[in-house]
Design a protein around this motif. Structure first.
Motif, PDB file in Angstrom:
ATOM      1  N   UNK A 149      -0.626   2.814   6.115  1.00  0.00           N
ATOM      2  CA  UNK A 149      -0.525   1.722   7.455  1.00  0.00           C
ATOM      3  C   UNK A 149      -1.524   0.430   6.978  1.00  0.00           C
ATOM      4  N   UNK A 150      -2.426   1.370   6.072  1.00  0.00           N
ATOM      5  CA  UNK A 150      -3.220  -0.435   5.910  1.00  0.00           C
ATOM      6  C   UNK A 150      -2.632  -0.953   4.484  1.00  0.00           C
ATOM      7  N   UNK A 151      -1.664  -0.021   3.577  1.00  0.00           N
ATOM      8  CA  UNK A 151      -0.511  -0.622   2.346  1.00  0.00           C
ATOM      9  C   UNK A 151       0.090  -2.514   3.203  1.00  0.00           C
ATOM     10  N   UNK A 152       0.680  -1.433   4.495  1.00  0.00           N
ATOM     11  CA  UNK A 152       2.040  -1.658   5.237  1.00  0.00           C
ATOM     12  C   UNK A 152       1.457  -3.338   5.948  1.00  0.00           C
ATOM     13  N   UNK A 153       0.090  -3.362   6.280  1.00  0.00           N
ATOM     14  CA  UNK A 153      -0.103  -4.448   7.501  1.00  0.00           C
ATOM     15  C   UNK A 153      -0.968  -5.370   6.475  1.00  0.00           C
ATOM     16  N   UNK A 154      -1.301  -4.457   5.043  1.00  0.00           N
ATOM     17  CA  UNK A 154      -1.211  -5.627   4.622  1.00  0.00           C
ATOM     18  C   UNK A 154      -0.285  -7.083   3.584  1.00  0.00           C
ATOM     19  N   UNK A 155       0.595  -5.549   3.486  1.00  0.00           N
ATOM     20  CA  UNK A 155       1.678  -6.247   2.520  1.00  0.00           C
ATOM     21  C   UNK A 155       1.981  -7.559   3.858  1.00  0.00           C
ATOM     22  N   UNK A 156       2.818  -7.019   5.317  1.00  0.00           N
ATOM     23  CA  UNK A 156       2.956  -8.335   5.625  1.00  0.00           C
ATOM     24  C   UNK A 156       2.208  -8.786   5.936  1.00  0.00           C
ATOM     25  N   UNK A 157       0.951  -8.718   6.516  1.00  0.00           N
ATOM     26  CA  UNK A 157       0.004 -10.440   6.361  1.00  0.00           C
ATOM     27  C   UNK A 157       0.186 -11.269   5.138  1.00  0.00           C
ATOM     28  N   UNK A 158      -0.374 -10.359   3.663  1.00  0.00           N
ATOM     29  CA  UNK A 158       0.536 -11.652   2.902  1.00  0.00           C
ATOM     30  C   UNK A 158       1.771 -11.755   2.701  1.00  0.00           C
ATOM     31  N   UNK A 159       2.843 -11.644   3.238  1.00  0.00           N
ATOM     32  CA  UNK A 159       4.260 -12.187   3.149  1.00  0.00           C
ATOM     33  C   UNK A 159       3.997 -12.994   4.368  1.00  0.00           C
ATOM     34  N   UNK A 160       3.307 -13.218   5.239  1.00  0.00           N
ATOM     35  CA  UNK A 160       3.829 -13.728   6.271  1.00  0.00           C
ATOM     36  C   UNK A 160       2.811 -15.873   5.701  1.00  0.00           C
ATOM     37  N   UNK A 161       1.678 -15.735   4.841  1.00  0.00           N
ATOM     38  CA  UNK A 161       1.940 -17.343   4.419  1.00  0.00           C
ATOM     39  C   UNK A 161       2.800 -17.635   3.143  1.00  0.00           C
ATOM     40  N   UNK A 162       2.458 -18.646   2.501  1.00  0.00           N
ATOM     41  CA  UNK A 162       2.919 -18.786   0.920  1.00  0.00           C
ATOM     42  C   UNK A 162       2.522 -18.522  -0.103  1.00  0.00           C
ATOM     43  N   UNK A 163       0.925 -18.656   0.202  1.00  0.00           N
ATOM     44  CA  UNK A 163       0.422 -17.510  -1.295  1.00  0.00           C
ATOM     45  C   UNK A 163       0.313 -16.567  -0.982  1.00  0.00           C
ATOM     46  N   UNK A 164       0.581 -15.525  -0.235  1.00  0.00           N
ATOM     47  CA  UNK A 164       0.299 -14.062   0.483  1.00  0.00           C
ATOM     48  C   UNK A 164       2.128 -13.715  -0.290  1.00  0.00           C
ATOM     49  N   UNK A 165       3.109 -15.355  -0.092  1.00  0.00           N
ATOM     50  CA  UNK A 165       4.645 -14.607  -0.765  1.00  0.00           C
ATOM     51  C   UNK A 165       4.707 -14.877  -2.760  1.00  0.00           C
ATOM     52  N   UNK A 166       3.736 -15.372  -3.078  1.00  0.00           N
ATOM     53  CA  UNK A 166       3.304 -15.945  -4.605  1.00  0.00           C
ATOM     54  C   UNK A 166       2.792 -14.033  -4.559  1.00  0.00           C
ATOM     55  N   UNK A 167       2.124 -14.201  -3.570  1.00  0.00           N
ATOM     56  CA  UNK A 167       1.283 -12.494  -4.071  1.00  0.00           C
ATOM     57  C   UNK A 167       2.038 -11.657  -4.626  1.00  0.00           C
ATOM     58  N   UNK A 168       2.700 -11.555  -3.496  1.00  0.00           N
ATOM     59  CA  UNK A 168       3.825 -10.325  -3.102  1.00  0.00           C
ATOM     60  C   UNK A 168       4.946 -10.557  -4.105  1.00  0.00           C
ATOM     61  N   UNK A 169       5.253 -11.440  -4.761  1.00  0.00           N
ATOM     62  CA  UNK A 169       6.610 -11.853  -5.679  1.00  0.00           C
ATOM     63  C   UNK A 169       5.413 -11.050  -7.567  1.00  0.00           C
ATOM     64  N   UNK A 170       4.414 -11.955  -7.590  1.00  0.00           N
ATOM     65  CA  UNK A 170       3.381 -11.635  -8.708  1.00  0.00           C
ATOM     66  C   UNK A 170       3.212  -9.791  -8.954  1.00  0.00           C
ATOM     67  N   UNK A 171       2.938  -9.006  -7.497  1.00  0.00           N
ATOM     68  CA  UNK A 171       3.071  -7.578  -7.325  1.00  0.00           C
ATOM     69  C   UNK A 171       4.390  -7.603  -7.344  1.00  0.00           C
ATOM     70  N   UNK A 172       5.408  -7.040  -7.213  1.00  0.00           N
ATOM     71  CA  UNK A 172       6.406  -6.821  -7.366  1.00  0.00           C
ATOM     72  C   UNK A 172       6.930  -6.818  -8.966  1.00  0.00           C
ATOM     73  N   UNK A 173       6.888  -7.813  -9.658  1.00  0.00           N
ATOM     74  CA  UNK A 173       6.769  -7.977 -10.627  1.00  0.00           C
ATOM     75  C   UNK A 173       6.403  -7.465 -12.079  1.00  0.00           C
ATOM     76  N   UNK A 174       4.974  -7.064 -11.449  1.00  0.00           N
ATOM     77  CA  UNK A 174       4.395  -5.972 -12.121  1.00  0.00           C
ATOM     78  C   UNK A 174       4.965  -4.816 -11.892  1.00  0.00           C
ATOM     79  N   UNK A 175       4.780  -4.367 -11.274  1.00  0.00           N
ATOM     80  CA  UNK A 175       5.851  -2.774 -11.014  1.00  0.00           C
ATOM     81  C   UNK A 175       7.458  -2.596 -10.968  1.00  0.00           C
ATOM     82  N   UNK A 176       7.572  -3.712 -11.778  1.00  0.00           N
ATOM     83  CA  UNK A 176       9.454  -3.891 -12.223  1.00  0.00           C
ATOM     84  C   UNK A 176       9.131  -3.104 -13.598  1.00  0.00           C
TER      85      UNK A 176
END
Length: 74
Positions: free
Chosen positions: A47-74
């Motif tokens: 739940x905490x992880x989902x909330x963090x991802x949701x809150x990050x994806x709702x901002x422009x900087x958060x979207x960039x952070x999510x993209x960086x994280x997804x590239x790290x785990x590829x």
């Protein structure tokens, strides 16, 4: 030597059997409680992880952070 009752176990044997049953029952309850705590902790972390991802994806900087994280785990 102790005199055994003719109709069954002595009171000492019955008491010992009751203690063993209670110990097994207590161990089972403790095991089930530990498993339940693990499930609750896992749910809280997800739940905490989902909330963090949701809150990050709702901002422009958060979207960039999510993209960086997804590239790290590829």
């Amino acid at each position: 030597m102790k005199n055994k009752q003719p109709w069954g176990n002595s009171s000492e044997e019955q008491a010992e059997a009751a203690r063993r049953r209670f110990q097994r029952y207590t161990e089972k309850i403790e095991s089930e409680a530990a498993f339940f705590r693990c499930k609750i902790l896992t749910l809280a972390l997800l739940t905490a992880t989902a909330t963090l991802v949701w809150s990050l994806s709702s901002t422009e900087n958060g979207k960039q952070v999510c993209q960086i994280i997804s590239e790290v785990f590829k």
